[in-house]
Design a protein around this motif. Sequence first.
Motif, short mmCIF file in Angstrom:
data_model
loop_
_atom_site.label_atom_id
_atom_site.label_comp_id
_atom_site.label_asym_id
_atom_site.label_seq_id
_atom_site.Cartn_x
_atom_site.Cartn_y
_atom_site.Cartn_z
N LEU A 17 50.59 45.41 39.29
CA LEU A 17 49.59 44.38 38.99
C LEU A 17 48.90 43.88 40.27
N LEU A 18 49.68 43.71 41.33
CA LEU A 18 49.08 43.29 42.60
C LEU A 18 48.13 44.34 43.16
N LEU A 19 48.47 45.62 42.98
CA LEU A 19 47.58 46.68 43.46
C LEU A 19 46.26 46.68 42.68
N ILE A 20 46.33 46.48 41.37
CA ILE A 20 45.10 46.42 40.57
C ILE A 20 44.23 45.25 41.03
N VAL A 21 44.85 44.09 41.18
CA VAL A 21 44.10 42.91 41.64
C VAL A 21 43.52 43.16 43.02
N TRP A 22 44.33 43.74 43.91
CA TRP A 22 43.88 44.00 45.28
C TRP A 22 42.69 44.96 45.30
N LEU A 23 42.74 46.01 44.49
CA LEU A 23 41.64 46.98 44.46
C LEU A 23 40.34 46.31 44.01
N HIS A 27 37.30 46.05 46.70
CA HIS A 27 36.10 46.85 46.47
C HIS A 27 34.92 46.08 45.85
N PHE A 28 35.19 44.91 45.28
CA PHE A 28 34.10 44.16 44.67
C PHE A 28 33.75 42.86 45.40
N PHE A 29 34.67 42.33 46.18
CA PHE A 29 34.40 41.05 46.85
C PHE A 29 34.44 41.12 48.36
N LEU A 30 35.36 41.88 48.92
CA LEU A 30 35.51 41.92 50.37
C LEU A 30 34.58 42.92 51.04
N THR A 31 34.26 44.00 50.34
CA THR A 31 33.35 45.00 50.88
C THR A 31 31.94 44.66 50.39
N ILE A 32 31.22 43.95 51.21
CA ILE A 32 29.89 43.47 50.82
C ILE A 32 28.84 44.58 50.93
N ASP A 33 28.90 45.34 51.98
CA ASP A 33 27.90 46.37 52.24
C ASP A 33 28.41 47.73 51.76
N LYS A 34 28.46 47.91 50.43
CA LYS A 34 28.97 49.18 49.91
C LYS A 34 27.82 50.07 49.44
N PRO A 35 27.93 51.36 49.74
CA PRO A 35 26.85 52.28 49.40
C PRO A 35 26.89 52.81 47.97
N THR A 36 27.88 52.41 47.18
CA THR A 36 28.02 52.96 45.83
C THR A 36 27.71 51.89 44.78
N GLU A 88 38.09 47.64 57.98
CA GLU A 88 38.89 47.44 56.77
C GLU A 88 40.36 47.83 56.96
N ARG A 89 40.82 47.85 58.19
CA ARG A 89 42.21 48.26 58.46
C ARG A 89 43.23 47.32 57.81
N LEU A 90 42.98 46.05 57.86
CA LEU A 90 43.91 45.10 57.24
C LEU A 90 43.94 45.27 55.72
N TYR A 91 42.78 45.50 55.12
CA TYR A 91 42.72 45.73 53.68
C TYR A 91 43.50 46.99 53.31
N ALA A 92 43.32 48.02 54.11
CA ALA A 92 44.01 49.28 53.85
C ALA A 92 45.52 49.14 54.03
N LEU A 93 45.93 48.33 55.00
CA LEU A 93 47.35 48.11 55.22
C LEU A 93 47.99 47.43 54.01
N VAL A 94 47.30 46.49 53.41
CA VAL A 94 47.80 45.85 52.19
C VAL A 94 47.94 46.90 51.08
N GLU A 95 46.95 47.76 50.96
CA GLU A 95 47.01 48.83 49.95
C GLU A 95 48.20 49.75 50.20
N ILE A 96 48.45 50.11 51.44
CA ILE A 96 49.57 50.99 51.78
C ILE A 96 50.90 50.34 51.41
N ILE A 97 51.05 49.07 51.72
CA ILE A 97 52.29 48.35 51.41
C ILE A 97 52.51 48.29 49.90
N LEU A 98 51.46 47.95 49.16
CA LEU A 98 51.59 47.89 47.69
C LEU A 98 51.90 49.26 47.09
N CYS A 99 51.26 50.29 47.61
CA CYS A 99 51.53 51.66 47.12
C CYS A 99 52.96 52.08 47.42
#
Length: 142
Positions: A17-23, A27-36, A88-99
């Motif tokens: 559940l934390l991984l879903i919330v984190w994603l 991807h929708f709030f912290l990454t403001i300048d997204k190309p997709t 986005e290294r800190l964001y990715a680190l959170v993702e790695i820990i949750l995974c």
Amino acid sequence: MTFNSTFFRRLTLTSYLLLIVWLVVWHFFLTIDKPTSTVFTLLFWVVPILLPAKGLIAGKPYTYAWTNFIVMYYLLHGLTAVYAVEGERLYALVEIILCTLLFTGCSFYARIRGRELGLGIRKLKEELLEEKQAFEGHSNNK
């Protein structure tokens, strides 16, 4: 301390559940300048992790086992982002820990709960012995 299937189920569901919330947050709030587009981001990052939801909630060991394949997708993304995306290294680190927590919980729950239910995979030695006994019994009947 003894770990049982309940502990690993809780670990799995919490990190899931934390991984879903984190994603969603990443991807929708912290990454403001997204190309997709939003639809692409939703399909690419959120939908795959939702696939095992029903089986995880139901506590099916088989679902817990194959969920690890999906978790690897996100773990590889996190490892790549830590290396390649400086902002986005800190964001990715959170993702790695949750995974990592999710992978550990799924693996141990599937193993322990599978044993509790008698769903373990038989050893090859046992299979060969059973075949040998069946063959010898069949040839003695002739």
